[in-house]
Enzyme design. Structure first.
Site, mmCIF file in Angstrom:
data_model
loop_
_atom_site.group_PDB
_atom_site.id
_atom_site.type_symbol
_atom_site.label_atom_id
_atom_site.label_comp_id
_atom_site.label_asym_id
_atom_site.label_seq_id
_atom_site.Cartn_x
_atom_site.Cartn_y
_atom_site.Cartn_z
ATOM 1 N N LYS A 132 0.901 -1.331 -0.019
ATOM 2 C CA LYS A 132 0.010 -0.052 -0.092
ATOM 3 C C LYS A 132 0.857 1.432 0.080
ATOM 4 C CE LYS A 132 -4.380 1.244 0.279
ATOM 5 N NZ LYS A 132 -5.528 0.072 0.075
ATOM 6 N N ASP A 149 -7.248 4.502 -4.259
ATOM 7 C CA ASP A 149 -7.782 4.313 -2.991
ATOM 8 C C ASP A 149 -8.299 5.459 -2.491
ATOM 9 O OD1 ASP A 149 -7.895 2.092 -0.420
ATOM 10 O OD2 ASP A 149 -7.466 4.042 0.573
HETATM 11 P P1 NDP Z 1 -12.956 7.683 -2.297
HETATM 12 O O1 NDP Z 1 -11.972 8.718 -2.021
HETATM 13 O O2 NDP Z 1 -13.696 7.630 -3.648
HETATM 14 O O3 NDP Z 1 -14.215 8.056 -1.229
HETATM 15 C C1 NDP Z 1 -13.743 8.019 0.137
HETATM 16 C C2 NDP Z 1 -15.379 8.591 0.723
HETATM 17 O O4 NDP Z 1 -15.151 8.237 2.055
HETATM 18 C C3 NDP Z 1 -15.848 9.913 0.605
HETATM 19 O O5 NDP Z 1 -17.023 10.389 0.645
HETATM 20 C C4 NDP Z 1 -14.863 10.678 1.674
HETATM 21 O O6 NDP Z 1 -15.531 11.858 2.070
HETATM 22 C C5 NDP Z 1 -15.215 9.616 2.860
HETATM 23 N N1 NDP Z 1 -14.189 9.879 3.829
HETATM 24 C C6 NDP Z 1 -12.883 9.803 3.483
HETATM 25 N N2 NDP Z 1 -12.029 9.905 4.741
HETATM 26 C C7 NDP Z 1 -13.133 10.125 5.718
HETATM 27 C C8 NDP Z 1 -13.042 10.239 7.051
HETATM 28 N N3 NDP Z 1 -11.784 10.354 7.687
HETATM 29 N N4 NDP Z 1 -13.886 10.675 7.672
HETATM 30 C C9 NDP Z 1 -15.222 10.643 6.909
HETATM 31 N N5 NDP Z 1 -15.573 10.064 5.679
HETATM 32 C C10 NDP Z 1 -14.464 10.236 5.305
HETATM 33 O O7 NDP Z 1 -12.422 6.332 -1.810
HETATM 34 P P2 NDP Z 1 -13.000 5.214 -1.975
HETATM 35 O O8 NDP Z 1 -14.493 5.085 -2.078
HETATM 36 O O9 NDP Z 1 -11.949 4.492 -2.774
HETATM 37 O O10 NDP Z 1 -12.420 4.310 -0.731
HETATM 38 C C11 NDP Z 1 -13.425 4.092 0.627
HETATM 39 C C12 NDP Z 1 -12.960 2.893 1.359
HETATM 40 O O11 NDP Z 1 -13.012 1.887 0.521
HETATM 41 C C13 NDP Z 1 -11.564 3.058 2.071
HETATM 42 O O12 NDP Z 1 -11.704 2.540 3.269
HETATM 43 C C14 NDP Z 1 -10.703 2.382 0.962
HETATM 44 O O13 NDP Z 1 -9.460 1.907 1.423
HETATM 45 C C15 NDP Z 1 -11.771 1.117 0.802
HETATM 46 N N6 NDP Z 1 -11.461 0.412 -0.386
HETATM 47 C C16 NDP Z 1 -11.330 1.066 -1.668
HETATM 48 C C17 NDP Z 1 -11.050 0.353 -2.685
HETATM 49 C C18 NDP Z 1 -11.036 0.743 -3.963
HETATM 50 O O14 NDP Z 1 -11.019 -0.040 -5.064
HETATM 51 N N7 NDP Z 1 -11.198 2.228 -4.252
HETATM 52 C C19 NDP Z 1 -10.902 -1.309 -2.556
HETATM 53 C C20 NDP Z 1 -11.080 -1.620 -1.217
HETATM 54 C C21 NDP Z 1 -11.339 -1.073 -0.279
HETATM 55 P P3 NDP Z 1 -14.786 13.396 1.684
HETATM 56 O O15 NDP Z 1 -14.941 13.577 0.516
HETATM 57 O O16 NDP Z 1 -15.381 14.614 2.643
HETATM 58 O O17 NDP Z 1 -13.426 12.978 2.067
HETATM 59 O O1 2IT Z 2 -7.848 -1.693 -0.706
HETATM 60 C C1 2IT Z 2 -7.893 -2.024 -1.602
HETATM 61 O O2 2IT Z 2 -7.758 -3.167 -1.845
HETATM 62 C C2 2IT Z 2 -7.541 -1.099 -2.468
HETATM 63 N N1 2IT Z 2 -7.516 0.084 -2.503
HETATM 64 C C3 2IT Z 2 -7.572 -1.625 -4.180
HETATM 65 C C4 2IT Z 2 -6.316 -2.136 -4.206
HETATM 66 C C5 2IT Z 2 -5.898 -2.800 -5.895
HETATM 67 O O3 2IT Z 2 -4.588 -2.771 -6.117
HETATM 68 O O4 2IT Z 2 -6.758 -2.637 -6.593
#
Ligand code: NDP
Ligand code: 2IT
Length: 453
Positions: free
Chosen positions: A126, A166
């Protein structure tokens, strides 16, 4: 606490001070593995878990860049390469002001087990930066990404380490990062996943984490003879994962009544249908606006501002049957867990990484609800990243249907492996133990085969 875990955790805390999220992730895995290590002394004597806890490599670097005013903010870049026993390091990049070494180490550690569960050959890593893309112009984001990649490029490669998105890293950022890598390396390779569809990206990768989490939830419900149809669902976040979880839930006949960002949450008792979701996607992905605007746009919806001093998040106090935390780590504390249970929620599927605090998880397990931990439930994203790598290697693209079918199969396999390991090691229905054990065994056996490295 088990004496082995207690002694392991004292060492981990002493060696990795001020990294509470890392300690939390390690402790949960260690607790799950006690029974495995008792049955398999060979893992204990080869110090397999202790070795996984110590990253193979940690890279930390300066990322200077120039903002639109000509100022030079100094941000920090990281890449944590935890384990490469079953494949090259693989995992996302997070750009958020809260990013620090401990948060990225927890995410990289979780990634090792998650990637192992996907059935694909990927190790765990990561990275990211404390750069905050919020409020920055496209040009500022581009300059930052170029500076970040100017150092990161020497540590990654299509057979070494393959980053992806992420929090704060989506299609725009992957584009700038890829452009800079290609320019420096003079190679067009699959060094990043989540690429644009016309330059090496896979169909369904943007949707994969959210869709996969919903497929996993459907698999969990199936064990009780139920489906998602007609279920009322709480979703947090409004980013990549939340958007596509909402899309799939709605498609399968569930009703999503909440979304959020770090400023607050909206509640729409009528449900966030496809048309409203399209509006949210334009708001979040194009205008980069705040979820608050939803309540002004759609009558009947309400907005509640987040109160950072409060002891609970009111989003989790709405009545529903299912909850999909899709924002960030520790967004469900023990009070929120109580509120969820009191409000009728009996399925929690983690779209985010470690969104439930350790105590919240304990409550869910004690109450025997369907609890799908992130490393199993949100593995669909990295799984389709693995499929993107496979397509890049073949120099060929699968159709949407082909990728979606594979994603469904992978989520089903993860569910089967998780339930199977929980059963085999004496804690039936405990998806936390099941995911930790099933993810660990494959990596542990590979490490035994490869000697002390
Ligand atoms: P994005 O940046 O697209 O969206 C994140 C969302 O979460 C936004 O609405 C953001 O609000 C909110 N957020 C972020 N930090 C905080 C915080 N400290 N408190 C409250 N709200 C918060 O990210 P993703 O959707 O990609 O990721 C969301 C989660 O999913 C994370 O935990 C990530 O690690 C996990 N994840 C993502 C994957 C992927 O493929 N993208 C794969 C597996 C897991 P704001 O805009 O106000 O910051
Ligand atoms: O937390 C996760 O699994 C991700 N942000 C996606 C990682 C990836 O390599 O697609």
């Amino acid at each position: 606490m088990n004496p082995y875990v207690s002694s392991l955790m004292s060492d981990v805390q002493a060696k990795n001070p001020a990294q509470p999220e890392f300690h939390q992730a390690v402790e949960e895995v260690a607790e799950s593995l006690v029974v495995v290590l008792d049955k398999h002394p060979e893992y204990r004597s080869a110090k397999i878990l202790e070795r996984i806890i110590e990253p193979e490599r940690v890279v930390m670097f300066r990322v200077p860049w120039m903002d639109d005013q000509g100022e030079v903010p100094i941000t920090r870049g990281f890449r944590i390469e935890v384990n490469s026993a079953i494949g090259p390091y693989k995992g996302g990049l997070r750009f958020h002001p809260s990013v620090n070494l401990g948060i990225l180490k927890f995410l990289a550690f979780e990634q090792v087990f998650k990637n192992s569960l996907t059935t694909l050959p990927m190790g765990g890593g990561k990275g990211g930066s404390d750069f905050d893309p919020k409020g920055k112009s496209d040009l500022e984001v581009m300059r930052f990404c170029q500076s970040f990649m100017s150092e990161l490029f020497r540590h990654i490669g299509p057979n070494t380490d393959i980053p992806a998105g992420d929090i704060g890293v989506g299609g725009r950022e992957i584009g700038f990062l890829f452009g800079q890598y290609k320019r420096i390396a003079n190679e067009f390779t699959g060094v990043l996943t989540g690429k644009g569809i016309h330059w090496g990206g896979s169909l369904i990768r943007p949707e994969a984490t959210g869709y996969g989490a919903v497929y996993f939830a459907a698999n969990m419900l199936e064990t009780r003879g139920e489906t998602l149809e007609g279920k009322s669902c709480l979703v947090s976040g409004a980013g990549n994962v939340a958007q596509f979880a909402t899309e799939k839930l709605t498609e399968l006949g569930a009703k999503v009544v909440t979304l959020s960002d770090s400023s607050g949450h909206i509640y729409d008792p009528e449900g966030i249908n496809a048309e409203k979701l399209a509006w949210v996607q334009a708001l979040k992905n194009k205008r980069r606006g705040r979820i608050k605007e939803y309540a002004a746009e759609f009558p009947g919806a309400t907005y509640t501002e987040a109160d950072p001093g409060a002891d609970h998040n009111p989003l989790w106090a709405h009545k529903a049957e299912c909850a999909f935390p899709c924002a960030t780590q520790n967004e469900i504390n023990v009070k929120d867990a109580d509120n969820l249970l009191a409000g009728g929620v009996y399925l929690v599927t983690e779209g985010a990484n470690m969104p439930s605090s350790a105590q919240a998880v304990e409550h869910f397990i004690d109450k025997n609800i369907l609890f799908g931990p992130g490393k199993a439930a949100n593995a669909g994203g990295v799984a389709v990243s693995g499929l993107e790598m496979a397509q890049n290697s073949m120099r060929y693209n699968w159709t949407r249907e082909e990728v979606d079918t594979r994603l469904k199969m992978i989520m089903k396999d993860i569910h089967t492996a998780t339930v199977g390991a929980a059963d085999r090691f004496g804690t039936p229905n405990n998806y936390v133990n099941g995911a930790n054990i099933a993810g660990f065994l494959k990596v542990a056996d590979a490490m035994l085969d490869q000697g002390v490295v």
